[in-house]
Design a protein around this motif. Structure first.
Motif, PDB file in Angstrom:
ATOM      1  N   MET A  78      -5.240   9.299   9.230  1.00 13.81           N
ATOM      2  CA  MET A  78      -5.010   8.031  10.867  1.00 13.81           C
ATOM      3  C   MET A  78      -4.022   7.411  10.633  1.00 13.81           C
ATOM      4  O   MET A  78      -3.223   6.731  11.408  1.00 13.81           O
ATOM      5  CB  MET A  78      -5.825   7.597  10.865  1.00 13.81           C
ATOM      6  CG  MET A  78      -6.857   8.652  11.840  1.00 13.81           C
ATOM      7  SD  MET A  78      -8.996   8.062  11.758  1.00 13.81           S
ATOM      8  CE  MET A  78      -9.087   8.903  13.658  1.00 13.81           C
ATOM      9  N   PHE A  79      -3.761   6.543   9.445  1.00 11.47           N
ATOM     10  CA  PHE A  79      -2.622   5.205   9.599  1.00 11.47           C
ATOM     11  C   PHE A  79      -1.476   5.932   8.962  1.00 11.47           C
ATOM     12  O   PHE A  79      -0.712   4.542   9.825  1.00 11.47           O
ATOM     13  CB  PHE A  79      -3.710   4.588   7.902  1.00 11.47           C
ATOM     14  CG  PHE A  79      -2.737   2.896   7.372  1.00 11.47           C
ATOM     15  CD1 PHE A  79      -3.366   2.159   8.111  1.00 11.47           C
ATOM     16  CD2 PHE A  79      -0.940   3.527   6.641  1.00 11.47           C
ATOM     17  CE1 PHE A  79      -2.331   0.768   7.372  1.00 11.47           C
ATOM     18  CE2 PHE A  79      -0.517   1.940   6.400  1.00 11.47           C
ATOM     19  CZ  PHE A  79      -1.284   1.046   6.477  1.00 11.47           C
ATOM     20  N   TYR A  84      -3.754   3.448  13.696  1.00  9.50           N
ATOM     21  CA  TYR A  84      -4.196   2.181  12.963  1.00  9.50           C
ATOM     22  C   TYR A  84      -5.880   1.537  13.416  1.00  9.50           C
ATOM     23  O   TYR A  84      -6.640   0.987  12.116  1.00  9.50           O
ATOM     24  CB  TYR A  84      -3.542   0.596  13.187  1.00  9.50           C
ATOM     25  CG  TYR A  84      -1.814   1.159  12.451  1.00  9.50           C
ATOM     26  CD1 TYR A  84      -1.819   1.580  11.184  1.00  9.50           C
ATOM     27  CD2 TYR A  84      -0.528   0.845  13.414  1.00  9.50           C
ATOM     28  CE1 TYR A  84      -0.289   1.803  10.966  1.00  9.50           C
ATOM     29  CE2 TYR A  84       0.385   0.949  13.702  1.00  9.50           C
ATOM     30  CZ  TYR A  84       0.809   1.726  11.685  1.00  9.50           C
ATOM     31  OH  TYR A  84       2.178   2.080  11.586  1.00  9.50           O
ATOM     32  N   VAL A  85      -6.199   1.425  14.203  1.00  5.95           N
ATOM     33  CA  VAL A  85      -7.438   0.718  14.890  1.00  5.95           C
ATOM     34  C   VAL A  85      -8.229   2.250  14.702  1.00  5.95           C
ATOM     35  O   VAL A  85      -9.484   1.098  13.746  1.00  5.95           O
ATOM     36  CB  VAL A  85      -7.510   0.309  16.355  1.00  5.95           C
ATOM     37  CG1 VAL A  85      -8.958   0.340  16.505  1.00  5.95           C
ATOM     38  CG2 VAL A  85      -6.725  -0.935  16.658  1.00  5.95           C
ATOM     39  N   GLN A  86      -7.863   3.681  14.904  1.00  5.47           N
ATOM     40  CA  GLN A  86      -9.349   3.841  14.052  1.00  5.47           C
ATOM     41  C   GLN A  86      -9.173   4.107  12.699  1.00  5.47           C
ATOM     42  O   GLN A  86     -10.060   3.982  12.512  1.00  5.47           O
ATOM     43  CB  GLN A  86      -8.536   4.920  14.587  1.00  5.47           C
ATOM     44  CG  GLN A  86      -8.364   5.354  16.038  1.00  5.47           C
ATOM     45  CD  GLN A  86      -8.009   6.693  16.609  1.00  5.47           C
ATOM     46  OE1 GLN A  86      -7.010   7.233  16.908  1.00  5.47           O
ATOM     47  NE2 GLN A  86      -9.163   8.057  16.794  1.00  5.47           N
ATOM     48  N   GLN A 115      -5.699  -4.111   6.053  1.00  5.92           N
ATOM     49  CA  GLN A 115      -3.477  -3.550   5.929  1.00  5.92           C
ATOM     50  C   GLN A 115      -3.437  -3.274   7.665  1.00  5.92           C
ATOM     51  O   GLN A 115      -2.732  -2.917   8.492  1.00  5.92           O
ATOM     52  CB  GLN A 115      -3.759  -2.365   4.608  1.00  5.92           C
ATOM     53  CG  GLN A 115      -3.333  -3.248   3.534  1.00  5.92           C
ATOM     54  CD  GLN A 115      -2.440  -2.711   2.779  1.00  5.92           C
ATOM     55  OE1 GLN A 115      -2.739  -1.058   2.464  1.00  5.92           O
ATOM     56  NE2 GLN A 115      -1.469  -2.832   1.111  1.00  5.92           N
ATOM     57  N   ALA A 116      -4.730  -1.540   7.683  1.00  7.92           N
ATOM     58  CA  ALA A 116      -4.585  -1.328   8.712  1.00  7.92           C
ATOM     59  C   ALA A 116      -5.234  -2.290  10.048  1.00  7.92           C
ATOM     60  O   ALA A 116      -4.401  -2.552  11.765  1.00  7.92           O
ATOM     61  CB  ALA A 116      -5.734  -0.099   8.996  1.00  7.92           C
ATOM     62  N   ALA A 126      -8.135  -8.049  10.353  1.00  8.31           N
ATOM     63  CA  ALA A 126      -7.704  -8.427   8.544  1.00  8.31           C
ATOM     64  C   ALA A 126      -8.017  -9.080   7.677  1.00  8.31           C
ATOM     65  O   ALA A 126      -8.801  -8.802   6.726  1.00  8.31           O
ATOM     66  CB  ALA A 126      -6.084  -8.484   8.829  1.00  8.31           C
ATOM     67  N   ALA A 127      -8.577 -10.280   8.079  1.00 10.86           N
ATOM     68  CA  ALA A 127      -8.927 -11.139   7.275  1.00 10.86           C
ATOM     69  C   ALA A 127     -10.061 -11.222   6.975  1.00 10.86           C
ATOM     70  O   ALA A 127     -10.506 -11.493   6.002  1.00 10.86           O
ATOM     71  CB  ALA A 127      -8.396 -12.797   7.374  1.00 10.86           C
ATOM     72  N   GLU A 128     -10.378 -10.940   7.520  1.00 10.69           N
ATOM     73  CA  GLU A 128     -12.842 -10.777   7.379  1.00 10.69           C
ATOM     74  C   GLU A 128     -12.693  -9.408   6.638  1.00 10.69           C
ATOM     75  O   GLU A 128     -13.778  -9.618   6.107  1.00 10.69           O
ATOM     76  CB  GLU A 128     -12.760 -10.215   8.826  1.00 10.69           C
ATOM     77  CG  GLU A 128     -14.561  -9.882   9.017  1.00 10.69           C
ATOM     78  CD  GLU A 128     -15.431  -9.530  10.329  1.00 10.69           C
ATOM     79  OE1 GLU A 128     -15.755  -9.211  10.255  1.00 10.69           O
ATOM     80  OE2 GLU A 128     -14.758 -10.260  11.298  1.00 10.69           O
ATOM     81  N   ALA A 129     -11.925  -8.483   7.193  1.00 15.23           N
ATOM     82  CA  ALA A 129     -11.990  -6.889   6.163  1.00 15.23           C
ATOM     83  C   ALA A 129     -11.782  -7.693   4.220  1.00 15.23           C
ATOM     84  O   ALA A 129     -12.460  -7.322   4.017  1.00 15.23           O
ATOM     85  CB  ALA A 129     -10.929  -6.182   6.854  1.00 15.23           C
TER      86      ALA A 129
END
Length: 275
Positions: A78-79, A84-86, A115-116, A126-129
């Motif tokens: 998917m990436f 990217y969201v998926q 990154q995704a 992204a920062a949360e992940a």
């Protein structure tokens, strides 16, 4: 930002968790059946080279009981296909479904999710992940850099600087990290600190074009045009004429400051060798 994390499989022992719960049982996580390991590696190779072809294959493998390994291959495909969201949602779901096991592998999954999200334009997600990844593996300098870049995309310069501080504690005098922190200080309105970091980087690598650019822009912000132009001229002697670095140096000589975000490194900063 280049997807260096998605270029390789997760650590081999994650494959153990990919087996259908009732159909296969492995004695240890480090001893998966060779055919299962090969299928995972082949699937990821296909996902990297031809993601649109790999995606239905990986989804079928998952439907046939491929477990977490198949799901990870689906996420990578998917990436690579630009979904990217998926992909981010899939990476996060796999990390959650692993429970409390294998913290470093879960950290890598959260980092891949980050990154995704960045590719999807979701710097906050992204920062949360990446924060979840750092909770599991705070000794990974690359993770601190990645979250710093997410904060930079949000123009959250104090947070970006704080994360780069952590990265430098793990990799003192790393040139690429020093350049990023110099850019962050410059964007935060502190050219003196930017100049300090650029000078530190240039003590390690005197002809580093990005460090020279950052020092030039720090001088420019301080109104010291002769020193700035000297650095921009040196960059123009070091890099190809039509390169991005050359264009930035030429803009600097015209007295123009670059855009808000610091340049992302073309590869994760490393002390040497592959991670």
């Amino acid at each position: 930002m280049l997807s260096f994390r998605l270029a390789f499989p997760l650590l081999p022992f994650v494959v153990m968790a990919a087996a259908p719960a009732a159909a296969q049982k492995f004695e240890t996580p480090l001893d998966p059946p060779p055919d299962h390991t090969r299928r995972y590696a082949d699937c990821l190779k296909q996902a990297r080279s031809d993601p649109l072809k790999a995606l239905p294959m990986a989804e079928k493998w998952h439907a046939d009981g491929g477990g977490l390994a198949a799901r990870h291959c689906v996420a990578v495909a998917m990436f690579r296909a630009g979904r990217y969201v998926q992909a981010a949602a899939q990476f996060e779901a796999i990390a959650r479904d692993m429970g409390q096991d294998r913290p470093r592998v879960r950290a890598e999954l959260w980092a891949q999710a980050g990154q995704a999200w960045m590719e999807a334009g979701g710097a906050e997600k992204a920062a949360e992940a990446q924060g979840r990844a750092l909770e599991l593996n705070g000794h990974d300098a690359d993770l601190w850099v990645e979250r710093a870049l997410s904060y930079a995309a949000m123009l959250a310069w104090p947070r970006a600087i704080s994360d780069l501080d952590q990265a430098l504690r793990l990799r003192p005098n790393n040139v690429e990290i020093l350049v990023l922190r110099a850019a962050a200080w410059r964007n935060a309105g502190n050219p003196a600190r930017a100049l300090d970091d650029a000078n530190r980087a240039l003590k390690v690598a005197a002809d580093h074009s990005e460090a020279l650019l950052e020092r030039g822009f720090a001088y420019l912000a301080r109104g010291e045009r002769p020193q700035a132009n000297a650095d921009f001229d040196k960059v123009l002697r070091l890099v190809p004429p039509e390169s991005k670095a050359a264009r930035r140096a030429e803009a600097g000589k015209r007295g123009e400051q670059p855009g808000a975000a610091p340049p992302a490194p073309t590869a994760p900063p490393k002390p040497g060798g592959k991670r």
